[in-house]
Enzyme design. Sequence first.
Site, short mmCIF file in Angstrom:
data_model
loop_
_atom_site.label_atom_id
_atom_site.label_comp_id
_atom_site.label_asym_id
_atom_site.label_seq_id
_atom_site.Cartn_x
_atom_site.Cartn_y
_atom_site.Cartn_z
N SER A 22 -36.02 30.04 -0.94
CA SER A 22 -36.14 30.00 0.38
C SER A 22 -35.42 29.12 0.72
CB SER A 22 -37.14 31.06 1.13
OG SER A 22 -36.96 30.64 2.55
N TYR A 42 -45.97 28.62 3.96
CA TYR A 42 -44.45 28.69 3.26
C TYR A 42 -43.70 28.20 2.85
CZ TYR A 42 -40.69 32.39 2.75
OH TYR A 42 -39.85 32.77 2.21
C1 8X3 Z 1 -37.63 33.52 5.15
C2 8X3 Z 1 -36.31 32.24 5.81
O1 8X3 Z 1 -36.71 31.59 8.05
O2 8X3 Z 1 -38.48 32.38 7.56
O3 8X3 Z 1 -37.26 33.14 3.37
O4 8X3 Z 1 -38.11 30.63 6.43
S1 8X3 Z 1 -37.53 31.33 6.55
#
Ligand code: 8X3
Length: 244
Positions: A130, A143
């Site tokens: 990502s 994340y």
């Molecule tokens: C998804 C992109 O912008 O939500 O992996 O991190 S973001």
Amino acid sequence: MTLTAVVTGASSGIGAATARALAEAGYRVVCAARRTDRIEPLAAEIGGVAVACDITDPAQVDALAAAVGDRLDLLVNNAGGAVGTETLAEADFDAWVTMFETNVLGAGRVTKALLPALRAAEGTVVFVTSTAAEAAYEGGSGYNAAKAGERMLAGALRLELNGEPVRVCEVAPGLVHTEEFSLVRFHGDQAKADAVYAGVPDPLVAEDVAEVITWVATRPPHVNIDRLVVRPRAQAANHKLFRG
Ligand code: 8X3
């Protein structure tokens, strides 16, 4: 000889689109995911195989490897995702465990289990990371860290396999409007999920990323796309998102 691919997280979004795109490109696709009610019709549609697999469960990953057999041409580590947007001060570490279990440990576990078959077929591994691995953003710490961690798996594996005929690639998508990514992130709150894409002219869709993954996988064997970052035109950087 028909080439075989495994796509994890094939039940929806980028995973399902990638399974379709690879089938279109001639692969026999093993669609792996927890939700058999989704992967079974998909596999039937594309002439592939559905294998129930929760990548956080070592026994299910071993069963996936057994179902694949001795040779595998392509592994797309797609399963994963984001849970929550809390700041670090408000971090929900159960959500972090989920994110690390899927994006990092799951991808690592699947890759380790399928590596003998990939080596036997001189195959390719694609990690779907990502743009969250490109730069941190507020509310992204868990994340960001998980995707940056997955990126490091790709980097280490490429070094470790240097000299062997196995390619290790990474595709890092930015804003992609899929059915579930933001819905899961916002714990099922559709309004918050929709707000992520509000006013953005043409966010990427799953098929855009599937096409990129398929392109990466189908380069000649000596061409290794180390990392490909793909964003919608409206997103110049994580924080620079145009809304009309
Ligand atoms: C998804 C992109 O912008 O939500 O992996 O991190 S973001």
